[in-house]
Design an enzyme around this catalytic site. Structure first.
Site, mmCIF file in Angstrom:
data_model
loop_
_atom_site.group_PDB
_atom_site.id
_atom_site.type_symbol
_atom_site.label_atom_id
_atom_site.label_comp_id
_atom_site.label_asym_id
_atom_site.label_seq_id
_atom_site.Cartn_x
_atom_site.Cartn_y
_atom_site.Cartn_z
ATOM 1 N N ARG A 58 52.126 40.893 42.829
ATOM 2 C CA ARG A 58 51.872 39.164 43.250
ATOM 3 C C ARG A 58 52.741 38.291 42.831
ATOM 4 O O ARG A 58 53.555 38.482 42.262
ATOM 5 C CB ARG A 58 50.203 38.944 41.920
ATOM 6 C CG ARG A 58 49.373 39.727 42.017
ATOM 7 C CD ARG A 58 48.406 39.146 41.014
ATOM 8 N NE ARG A 58 47.432 40.250 41.202
ATOM 9 C CZ ARG A 58 46.159 40.470 42.101
ATOM 10 N NH1 ARG A 58 46.347 39.073 43.180
ATOM 11 N NH2 ARG A 58 44.430 41.380 42.219
ATOM 12 N N GLY A 59 52.470 37.378 43.519
ATOM 13 C CA GLY A 59 53.345 35.928 43.282
ATOM 14 C C GLY A 59 54.020 35.945 44.427
ATOM 15 O O GLY A 59 53.124 36.480 45.866
ATOM 16 N N GLY B 43 46.009 35.216 49.118
ATOM 17 C CA GLY B 43 47.174 34.471 48.759
ATOM 18 C C GLY B 43 48.009 35.372 49.451
ATOM 19 O O GLY B 43 49.679 34.754 50.340
ATOM 20 N N ILE C 63 38.642 43.484 47.887
ATOM 21 C CA ILE C 63 37.931 44.301 47.034
ATOM 22 C C ILE C 63 35.913 43.531 47.162
ATOM 23 O O ILE C 63 35.389 44.172 47.229
ATOM 24 C CB ILE C 63 38.102 45.088 46.155
ATOM 25 C CG1 ILE C 63 36.692 45.967 45.660
ATOM 26 C CG2 ILE C 63 37.808 44.022 44.697
ATOM 27 C CD1 ILE C 63 37.837 46.840 44.751
ATOM 28 N N ASP C 64 36.930 41.859 46.860
ATOM 29 C CA ASP C 64 35.750 41.103 46.821
ATOM 30 C C ASP C 64 34.953 40.680 48.096
ATOM 31 O O ASP C 64 33.504 39.729 47.890
ATOM 32 C CB ASP C 64 36.330 39.793 46.103
ATOM 33 C CG ASP C 64 36.730 39.900 44.654
ATOM 34 O OD1 ASP C 64 36.068 41.319 44.241
ATOM 35 O OD2 ASP C 64 37.278 38.759 43.929
ATOM 36 N N GLU D 242 32.277 39.552 37.681
ATOM 37 C CA GLU D 242 33.547 38.378 36.707
ATOM 38 C C GLU D 242 33.382 37.286 37.138
ATOM 39 O O GLU D 242 34.442 36.131 35.568
ATOM 40 C CB GLU D 242 35.550 39.118 36.655
ATOM 41 C CG GLU D 242 35.539 39.245 38.030
ATOM 42 C CD GLU D 242 36.807 39.391 38.861
ATOM 43 O OE1 GLU D 242 37.654 39.526 37.846
ATOM 44 O OE2 GLU D 242 37.257 40.157 40.281
ATOM 45 N N ILE E 68 37.663 51.155 39.639
ATOM 46 C CA ILE E 68 36.988 50.908 40.647
ATOM 47 C C ILE E 68 37.925 51.043 41.802
ATOM 48 O O ILE E 68 37.866 51.595 42.737
ATOM 49 C CB ILE E 68 36.199 50.247 41.382
ATOM 50 C CG1 ILE E 68 34.957 50.650 39.934
ATOM 51 C CG2 ILE E 68 35.756 49.521 42.468
ATOM 52 C CD1 ILE E 68 33.704 49.506 39.686
ATOM 53 N N ARG E 69 38.892 49.641 41.153
ATOM 54 C CA ARG E 69 40.091 49.251 42.478
ATOM 55 C C ARG E 69 41.762 50.776 43.035
ATOM 56 O O ARG E 69 41.517 51.128 43.719
ATOM 57 C CB ARG E 69 40.711 48.556 42.116
ATOM 58 C CG ARG E 69 40.233 46.766 41.524
ATOM 59 C CD ARG E 69 41.702 45.966 40.936
ATOM 60 N NE ARG E 69 40.616 45.175 40.554
ATOM 61 C CZ ARG E 69 40.499 44.038 41.451
ATOM 62 N NH1 ARG E 69 40.495 43.997 42.440
ATOM 63 N NH2 ARG E 69 39.578 42.709 41.308
#
Length: 460
Positions: free
Chosen positions: A162-163, A189, A217-218, A317, A371-372
């Site tokens: 990430r970044g 992102g 995944i969402d 979450e 899960i991921r």
């Protein structure tokens, strides 16, 4: 037609296609079947007669049909923009893990090599960091042999991060290596980063195609029916729900809480709860809830345990963020950091049962990282390879600043600006949430007014 309400689905191109495609002979044979979609045809955005009627309301003839909102179909073209023998390709994976990433990588490499004849495909390690010299990451040569069997593995062989790296440094790298096609596999992102890369490419007057395969995944990318990996994710989540149910019902006053992925969208929680159909309560970000007081969550949870002997709670979450004090912290990708609803529920449930002098056996399960990292299931494996093929066709035809996805069961091209323009969410007034309410028996809301209707792109 209300033009203000019509999305602009125009996809950018690098220029006219003048190169004969290696796939042209196959296309000629396919033209005789009902599966063929002419490359100049369009896929309608609306899927009901009433919606179409509203679009053309007041028009005296059907000329307005040509102006109906529509999307460009995916698929190979007879003429392409790039000469495959002289084309170098880059592939990068960014953001969190998701089932199916390796399937997409293998699908891209196989299609580009075996059918288009592309000879050099590079994999950039650890997300956008892989383009920046200061990180020192190696570049991987991707061949059909190198990617053989990777679809049986979870994660990504290229690594991820990430970044927000500098788009200028990314394009510098593309220029140095002579790369003219870049495939970006990532979420919103990552796709915003791809937009910046496209802007830098355009400013330099380069002919570089940037095509995204949206990964979340969402399942919250708008204008696509479903994100790859989503079915694998909620299928795996049902295992945790099943185990949590056993734990709850085999202990006196047993309560199990399962926290699943879903920062802003509760699709995984909804689908997993429906698939296992053991949950008594499902909490999602789209439907605020109240903990205390008459009709609050805690009161109803106690009542459920009193009558049933146990209870199972499934929480996304991002649920219950309205219960926390405001916090402006962000993560490396610039996303707002969420407060821990799991910790909140555990403490609140324990305190409430203690305050009422009740025995409690509380179990808490957070299987998110398990899960991921699982491999894609058969459905997602098929979906991933079809997305990869669609992305390869789009890039070779010079499409850019776009993603591939499926809309109304048709594979289509979608501008990145639309893919990051909103967030697909569960509609509290839609069919999916109503099915959850019917399956769990929980009330419309806990001690408060129901959530307002949200904009949904995907009919869920």
């Amino acid at each position: 037609m209300d033009n203000a309400a019509v999305p602009d689905f125009t996809v950018e191109t690098l220029g006219p296609c003048t190169v004969d495609s290696p796939l042209a002979p196959r296309l000629q044979a396919r033209r005789t079947t009902h599966h063929y979609i002419d490359e100049n045809d369009r896929v309608l955005f609306d899927d009901t007669l009433s919606k179409v009627a509203r679009r053309v309301e007041g028009q005296e003839d059907l000329d307005g049909l040509a102006d109906l909102p529509s999307l460009e179909p995916t698929g190979p073209r007879k003429k392409i923009f790039f000469d495959p023998s002289k084309t170098r390709v880059g592939i990068v994976t960014c953001g969190g893990l998701c089932p199916g990433i390796n399937n997409v990588i293998r699908g891209l490499v196989s299609e580009l090599t075996n059918h288009y004849g592309v000879r050099r495909i590079y994999g950039f390690k650890n997300g956008y960091q892989g383009f920046v010299p200061s990180y020192g990451h190696d570049v991987v040569d991707l061949t059909p042999e190198a990617v053989e069997g990777i679809d049986a593995e979870g994660g990504t062989i290229l690594g991820s991060s990430r970044g927000q790296q500098d788009a200028a440094e990314v394009v510098d790298c593309l220029e140095r290596m002579g790369i003219s096609v870049l495939f970006v596999i990532g979420g919103d992102g990552t796709l915003r980063g791809a937009q910046k890369i496209c802007a830098e490419v355009a400013e330099r007057g380069l002919k570089v195609a940037v095509v995204g395969i949206p990964k979340t995944i969402d399942n919250d990318i708008p204008f696509i029916d479903q994100s790859f990996g989503f079915q694998s994710a909620f299928s795996e989540a049902t295992r945790s729900i099943r185990s949590a149910k056993v734990e709850a019902r085999t202990a006196p006053n047993g309560v199990s809480v399962v926290k699943l992925m879903g920062r802003h969208s509760g699709f995984i929680a909804c689908y997993a709860a429906l698939a296992q159909n053991d949950a008594d309560f499902v909490l999602i970000p789209e439907v605020p809830f109240v903990l205390d007081g008459p009709g609050g969550f805690l009161e109803l949870l106690r009542a459920k345990v009193a009558t049933q002997g146990h209870a199972l709670v499934v929480a996304a979450e991002g649920a219950g963020q309205e219960l926390f004090d405001a916090d402006d912290q962000v993560d490396a990708s610039g996303n707002k950091r969420l407060q821990d609803v799991g910790r909140l529920l555990r403490q609140a449930i324990a305190d409430d049962f203690a305050a009422h002098g009740l025995e409690l056996n509380l179990r808490y399960i957070d299987p998110s990282y398990v899960i991921r990292s699982v491999p894609a299931n058969p459905y997602d494996s098929v979906y991933c390879i079809r997305l990869a093929h669609a992305a390869a066709h789009a890039a070779m035809a010079g499409r850019t600043n776009m993603v591939v996805g499926r809309w109304r069961r048709r594979f289509v091209h979608i501008p990145i600006r639309l893919a990051v323009s909103a967030r697909n969410q569960v509609d509290p007034h839609g069919d999916l949430w109503w099915s959850v309410l019917e399956a769990t028996g929980q009330p419309w809301s806990f001690g408060g007014a129901p959530a307002e209707r949200v904009t949904v792109f995907g009919g869920q």
